[in-house]
Write a protein that holds these residues in place. Structure first.
Motif, mmCIF file in Angstrom:
data_model
loop_
_atom_site.group_PDB
_atom_site.id
_atom_site.type_symbol
_atom_site.label_atom_id
_atom_site.label_comp_id
_atom_site.label_asym_id
_atom_site.label_seq_id
_atom_site.Cartn_x
_atom_site.Cartn_y
_atom_site.Cartn_z
ATOM 1 N N VAL A 294 0.860 -1.178 0.000
ATOM 2 C CA VAL A 294 0.000 0.000 0.000
ATOM 3 C C VAL A 294 0.898 1.231 0.000
ATOM 4 O O VAL A 294 2.056 1.172 0.422
ATOM 5 N N VAL A 295 0.348 2.345 -0.476
ATOM 6 C CA VAL A 295 1.157 3.554 -0.679
ATOM 7 C C VAL A 295 0.406 4.764 -0.146
ATOM 8 O O VAL A 295 -0.815 4.872 -0.314
ATOM 9 N N GLN A 296 1.166 5.684 0.479
ATOM 10 C CA GLN A 296 0.599 6.963 0.899
ATOM 11 C C GLN A 296 1.719 7.973 1.093
ATOM 12 O O GLN A 296 2.760 7.648 1.693
ATOM 13 N N ASP A 297 1.523 9.171 0.549
ATOM 14 C CA ASP A 297 2.418 10.311 0.776
ATOM 15 C C ASP A 297 3.876 9.988 0.481
ATOM 16 O O ASP A 297 4.782 10.346 1.245
ATOM 17 N N GLY A 298 4.120 9.304 -0.629
ATOM 18 C CA GLY A 298 5.496 9.042 -1.060
ATOM 19 C C GLY A 298 6.166 7.864 -0.401
ATOM 20 O O GLY A 298 7.360 7.625 -0.628
ATOM 21 N N TYR A 299 5.452 7.107 0.416
ATOM 22 C CA TYR A 299 6.013 5.933 1.075
ATOM 23 C C TYR A 299 5.212 4.696 0.688
ATOM 24 O O TYR A 299 3.973 4.725 0.633
ATOM 25 N N LEU A 317 7.911 -6.304 7.646
ATOM 26 C CA LEU A 317 7.350 -5.111 7.027
ATOM 27 C C LEU A 317 8.501 -4.261 6.509
ATOM 28 O O LEU A 317 9.425 -3.946 7.268
ATOM 29 N N ASP A 318 8.474 -3.896 5.232
ATOM 30 C CA ASP A 318 9.447 -2.968 4.656
ATOM 31 C C ASP A 318 8.768 -1.618 4.426
ATOM 32 O O ASP A 318 7.638 -1.555 3.923
ATOM 33 N N VAL A 319 9.457 -0.544 4.785
ATOM 34 C CA VAL A 319 8.987 0.810 4.506
ATOM 35 C C VAL A 319 9.953 1.438 3.510
ATOM 36 O O VAL A 319 11.164 1.501 3.761
ATOM 37 N N VAL A 320 9.418 1.898 2.378
ATOM 38 C CA VAL A 320 10.256 2.377 1.272
ATOM 39 C C VAL A 320 9.884 3.820 0.943
ATOM 40 O O VAL A 320 8.706 4.128 0.710
ATOM 41 N N LYS A 321 10.891 4.713 0.937
ATOM 42 C CA LYS A 321 10.689 6.112 0.522
ATOM 43 C C LYS A 321 10.880 6.190 -0.980
ATOM 44 O O LYS A 321 11.850 5.661 -1.541
ATOM 45 N N MET A 322 9.941 6.856 -1.657
ATOM 46 C CA MET A 322 10.005 6.997 -3.107
ATOM 47 C C MET A 322 10.168 8.460 -3.497
ATOM 48 O O MET A 322 9.712 9.358 -2.789
ATOM 49 N N SER A 323 10.809 8.682 -4.638
ATOM 50 C CA SER A 323 10.955 10.044 -5.148
ATOM 51 C C SER A 323 9.601 10.551 -5.633
ATOM 52 O O SER A 323 8.640 9.788 -5.780
#
Length: 421
Positions: A294-299, A317-323
């Motif tokens: 799932v995605v929210q606010d660039g993460y 659980l992995d948390v990934v920051k996206m550009s």
């Protein structure tokens, strides 16, 4: 056996060989019966609940391969199982305005649910999905040949049959192997960033779906291909093309004009700048494991679990920051879990179905220390997937449907439950 071996050794001299063996024989539903089966029935107990979808005052719960339970959640403290829509072969659903879209084995069915007690099939697109059959329950016997012209396979029965022996290049007997390529391990993913309230066009689904809606398109993904349908006229969708995808697809989540696919090896991202031609823009790779996203606010929040056909032994659980353009990815942190399945995110409130460890709720504002900020936990359930919406959480598990009120983060509590039958 010696005679059989000798016969196989001289296969060039004989037309064919027969044998009497115990097999898993397919049980068929004719195409005629399949295409006249959509009907409304009184409420029936949940038995094998699968995907869930929220729209307006209703939660729709898929009874895998059989149809959809209609749950009235207008009073969250007292959800009511009000009826059942029979849709043979149904695994995934989506709702736009008053039209419910469902797979029905090889077909896509559109059903008018403006009156959920009188659903009406308005359109059926035949043979738009691959012909597949679910695996037999008894793996000890080979599968008999499937004859597609007889209809769709709705089950298997073990019996003795006479068969021609088909051999490979080295005269080894070959038996057909059928698997559930389209519908295996289905559950739901959020189809859009919009809520499921009555004033929006789309509803909301969970984190393990392969159906999704965006603008005037319905997207449906199997293991390697995306099927697109034009829904400009919601009651009468039309095929809009197919597209091969990078990787083996498990789940779909549509957010901010992009599709985020969960695969056994990571997250794959496609842009919907041109909705009819999704464009691959990048991937985030991880160890082999099943992973809804799932995605929210660039993460992106990704759960990985073991004990599945995806392989791998990781539970986290992995948390990934996206550009900003979703083309670059940076792992912020990983958190050990028990056996996480579906998940949901709503304004930094993170909901995780951690298998036998139940439902866990976190404040994810500090993404580098999420597990240090647990808001609540409900451990005595087998949690599968969730939909957070408007302060209420809809959760499906092996033992039924649960409804939670999280409007007050200091007092998150269960307010409703419908058990399995």
């Amino acid at each position: 056996m010696l005679l059989l071996a000798a016969a196989l050794g001289f296969s060039s001299c004989t037309d064919k060989y027969m044998e009497v063996i115990t097999v898993n024989a397919p049980v068929y539903m004719s195409f005629e019966d399949l295409r006249s089966a959509v009907a409304y029935a009184p409420a029936r107990p949940l038995v094998h609940p699968g995907k869930i979808y929220f729209k307006g005052n209703y939660l729709f719960v898929v009874e895998s391969l059989e149809g959809v339970h209609v749950i009235d959640v207008s009073n969250p403290s007292n959800p009511q199982n009000t009826g059942f829509i029979a849709i043979p072969g149904c695994v995934d659903i989506a709702v736009k305005e008053q039209s419910l879209y469902a797979d029905s084995f090889v077909d896509l069915v559109t059903i008018d649910i403006s009156d959920v007690t009188r659903p009406v099939e308005t359109k059926r697109l035949t043979d738009v999905f691959p012909y597949t059959a679910t695996p037999p329950e008894n793996p000890d016997y080979p599968c008999a040949e499937v004859r597609q012209e007889k209809g769709v396979v709705v089950g298997w029965e073990v019996r003795r049959e006479t068969h021609e022996i088909k051999t490979s290049y080295d005269n080894t007997p070959v038996y057909p192997l059928w698997y559930d390529g389209w519908s295996k391990n289905y559950s739901l993913a959020e189809s859009t960033s919009m809520s499921g309230g009555g004033g929006t066009s789309f509803g909301k689904s969970g984190s393990m779906a392969r159906f999704g809606l965006y603008e005037n398109y319905l997207y449906a993904a199997d293991n390697s291909q995306l099927y697109m349908f034009d829904t400009a006229t919601p009651s009468s969708p039309s095929p809009a093309g197919n597209q091969y995808l990078n990787g083996s697809i498990e789940t779909m989540f549509i957010y901010d004009g992009h599709i985020f696919f969960g695969t056994p090896n990571g997250m794959t991202v496609y842009s919907l700048r041109l909705p009819s031609v999704p464009e691959y823009i990048g991937s985030f790779w991880h160890v082999t494991s099943c992973d809804p996203v799932v995605v929210q606010d660039g993460y992106a929040y990704i759960t990985l679990r073991s004990g599945t056909t995806c392989g791998g032994g990781v539970n986290r659980l992995d948390v990934v920051k996206m550009s900003d353009d979703y083309r670059e990815y940076h792992l912020v942190n990983s958190y050990t879990m028990t056996n996480p399945h579906g998940l949901g995110i709503d304004r930094n409130r993170l909901f995780i179905c951690d298998g036998t460890d139940g439902l866990k709720i976190y404040d994810a504002t500090d993404r580098e220390h999420i597990t240090a900020h647990q808001l609540a936990a409900f451990p005595d359930i087998q949690a599968y997937d969730v939909i957070p919406a408007e302060g209420f959480l809809f959760m499906i598990g092996d033992d039924g449907f649960y409804l939670y009120d999280y409007s007050d983060l200091t007092d998150i509590r269960q307010v409703g439950h419908i058990p399995v039958g």
